[in-house]
Design an enzyme around this catalytic site. Sequence first.
Site, PDB file in Angstrom:
ATOM      1  N   GLY A 163     -24.072   2.931  -0.524  1.00  0.00           N
ATOM      2  CA  GLY A 163     -23.720   3.929  -1.012  1.00  0.00           C
ATOM      3  C   GLY A 163     -23.530   3.551  -2.364  1.00  0.00           C
ATOM      4  CE  LYS A 187      -4.134   1.587   0.002  1.00  0.00           C
ATOM      5  NZ  LYS A 187      -5.803   0.474  -0.675  1.00  0.00           N
ATOM      6  CB  VAL A 210     -17.976  -0.178  -6.246  1.00  0.00           C
ATOM      7  CG1 VAL A 210     -18.220  -1.348  -5.566  1.00  0.00           C
ATOM      8  CG2 VAL A 210     -16.531  -0.025  -6.044  1.00  0.00           C
ATOM      9  N   GLY A 249     -21.290   5.051  -4.855  1.00  0.00           N
ATOM     10  CA  GLY A 249     -20.531   5.626  -5.815  1.00  0.00           C
ATOM     11  C   GLY A 249     -19.986   4.709  -6.967  1.00  0.00           C
TER      12      GLY A 249
HETATM   13  P1  NAD Z   1     -16.906   6.067  -3.926  1.00  0.00           P
HETATM   14  O1  NAD Z   1     -16.224   7.149  -2.716  1.00  0.00           O
HETATM   15  O2  NAD Z   1     -17.094   6.421  -4.967  1.00  0.00           O
HETATM   16  O3  NAD Z   1     -18.282   5.984  -3.713  1.00  0.00           O
HETATM   17  C1  NAD Z   1     -18.664   5.488  -1.766  1.00  0.00           C
HETATM   18  C2  NAD Z   1     -19.805   6.230  -2.048  1.00  0.00           C
HETATM   19  O4  NAD Z   1     -19.983   6.134  -0.460  1.00  0.00           O
HETATM   20  C3  NAD Z   1     -19.962   7.618  -2.009  1.00  0.00           C
HETATM   21  O5  NAD Z   1     -20.900   7.746  -2.944  1.00  0.00           O
HETATM   22  C4  NAD Z   1     -20.571   8.673  -0.731  1.00  0.00           C
HETATM   23  O6  NAD Z   1     -21.194   9.401  -1.170  1.00  0.00           O
HETATM   24  C5  NAD Z   1     -21.769   7.206  -0.422  1.00  0.00           C
HETATM   25  N1  NAD Z   1     -20.863   7.216   1.145  1.00  0.00           N
HETATM   26  C6  NAD Z   1     -20.352   7.470   1.825  1.00  0.00           C
HETATM   27  N2  NAD Z   1     -21.067   7.653   3.110  1.00  0.00           N
HETATM   28  C7  NAD Z   1     -21.856   7.039   3.264  1.00  0.00           C
HETATM   29  C8  NAD Z   1     -22.818   6.299   4.465  1.00  0.00           C
HETATM   30  N3  NAD Z   1     -22.624   6.535   5.679  1.00  0.00           N
HETATM   31  N4  NAD Z   1     -24.068   6.524   4.058  1.00  0.00           N
HETATM   32  C9  NAD Z   1     -24.721   5.847   3.103  1.00  0.00           C
HETATM   33  N5  NAD Z   1     -23.451   6.571   1.432  1.00  0.00           N
HETATM   34  C10 NAD Z   1     -22.463   7.188   2.265  1.00  0.00           C
HETATM   35  O7  NAD Z   1     -16.090   4.621  -3.356  1.00  0.00           O
HETATM   36  P2  NAD Z   1     -15.988   3.111  -4.734  1.00  0.00           P
HETATM   37  O8  NAD Z   1     -14.733   3.009  -5.272  1.00  0.00           O
HETATM   38  O9  NAD Z   1     -17.257   2.942  -5.026  1.00  0.00           O
HETATM   39  O10 NAD Z   1     -16.149   1.884  -2.844  1.00  0.00           O
HETATM   40  C11 NAD Z   1     -16.839   2.172  -2.384  1.00  0.00           C
HETATM   41  C12 NAD Z   1     -15.918   0.999  -1.213  1.00  0.00           C
HETATM   42  O11 NAD Z   1     -15.942  -0.011  -1.585  1.00  0.00           O
HETATM   43  C13 NAD Z   1     -15.224   2.216  -0.257  1.00  0.00           C
HETATM   44  O12 NAD Z   1     -15.306   0.947   0.930  1.00  0.00           O
HETATM   45  C14 NAD Z   1     -13.703   0.897  -0.723  1.00  0.00           C
HETATM   46  O13 NAD Z   1     -12.673   1.160  -0.082  1.00  0.00           O
HETATM   47  C15 NAD Z   1     -13.937  -0.215  -1.326  1.00  0.00           C
HETATM   48  N6  NAD Z   1     -13.373  -0.943  -2.388  1.00  0.00           N
HETATM   49  C16 NAD Z   1     -13.679  -0.245  -3.827  1.00  0.00           C
HETATM   50  C17 NAD Z   1     -12.502  -0.761  -5.087  1.00  0.00           C
HETATM   51  C18 NAD Z   1     -12.697  -0.468  -6.261  1.00  0.00           C
HETATM   52  O14 NAD Z   1     -12.955  -0.861  -6.786  1.00  0.00           O
HETATM   53  N7  NAD Z   1     -13.218   0.923  -6.589  1.00  0.00           N
HETATM   54  C19 NAD Z   1     -12.075  -1.878  -4.599  1.00  0.00           C
HETATM   55  C20 NAD Z   1     -12.407  -2.557  -3.488  1.00  0.00           C
HETATM   56  C21 NAD Z   1     -13.037  -1.950  -2.503  1.00  0.00           C
END
Ligand code: NAD
Length: 347
Positions: free
Chosen positions: A182, A78, A186, A184
């Site tokens: 959430g 990391k 994913v 976002g």
């Molecule tokens: P992102 O920042 O694009 O999306 C996260 C979403 O969650 C945002 O829209 C945010 O507004 C929302 N959010 C935050 N707090 C919240 C709450 N309390 N209630 C409801 N919604 C809330 O992130 P992402 O890339 O979609 O990743 C989401 C999760 O998956 C993270 O924990 C990340 O570490 C994990 N993850 C992502 C990937 C990837 O490929 N992007 C891979 C492995 C793990």
Amino acid sequence: MDRYLATLDHEEVVIRRGARSGLYTIVAIHSTVRGPSLGGVRMWTYADTRLALRDALRLSEGMTYKAAVAGLSQGGGKGVIVVPPGERLEGDRRRAALLDFGETVDSAAGRYVTAEDVGVTPDDLLVVAEITPHVSALPREHGGSGDPSPWTALGVLVSIEVACERVFGTADLTGRTVAVMGLGHVGGDLARRLAAAGARLTVTDIDEGRRAPAEALGATWVAPSDILAADVEVLAPCALGGVLDDAAVPALRARVVAGAANNQLADAGIADLLAAHGILWVPDFVVNAGGIVNIAVELVLGGYDEARAEADVRAIGETVRTILDEADRDAVTPLAAAMAIARRRLG
Ligand code: NAD
């Protein structure tokens, strides 16, 4: 003092003050037993530098288990770019910090390969790649495997299907009620895939801007505070970590929990609490491995192949099946079964 700083368990940790930015950048390599360590770089502000180092140590260890359980020839690493409190890195200063981080990555001579994580964009990675070749998931037009998020979402979808097969007797999601927390990168993609599979969605996000696209899918929008206890069969946490704790678990109505968020359990003991409540929780680091599985295609083949990526990500379903079989056989939680597989593969 917690275990991450009290007892080091890592192969290598590099902390450098950058000549250009004056900022500290960190590369933590937990394990290269199965291959070069892989993990994103996080650009983040911490209350003190111990917390930044702790984050790098904790997250790199998690990457080791994630890659091992996914069967990848990769280890866990990391990167962290430590942003001073009150500062937002922009323009020349952001570029300087990214170039400095590139030197820290390069100093590991390929034992660590970086990628995108919180606070870092694809354009940022292109700056890091000016200094070091050990950068993955660059945009497709630059020869990389591109945004990992849709692949993470696909891995979550197949994990949900396998978990539903166990609990409800069928992997078919038609009419299945699913809550997504959430929306976002994913969660938004997962919601589209679930809707296409015929699931009935209940969703939330703290960003109201996500509401209209979700409702266009036919999803029911609820307040963020109501999502964990939503009356659904499946819950997919796709926002932040730590959402499953002693207070949240007894209120859950879902019988399956599988989502993308990292570190969903407030502590490892919550896995037992979930099992005691008859809830099948599929470990987050198994469910959300699609992104690194996609990156591994680029690293192992020396070039990207989308068909291979899709096959490999879909294979997460088989991994989930194995974990649930071993958990049943040994009468342990899926978390314990997944960790046993990781330890076996790490020798
Ligand atoms: P992102 O920042 O694009 O999306 C996260 C979403 O969650 C945002 O829209 C945010 O507004 C929302 N959010 C935050 N707090 C919240 C709450 N309390 N209630 C409801 N919604 C809330 O992130 P992402 O890339 O979609 O990743 C989401 C999760 O998956 C993270 O924990 C990340 O570490 C994990 N993850 C992502 C990937 C990837 O490929 N992007 C891979 C492995 C793990």
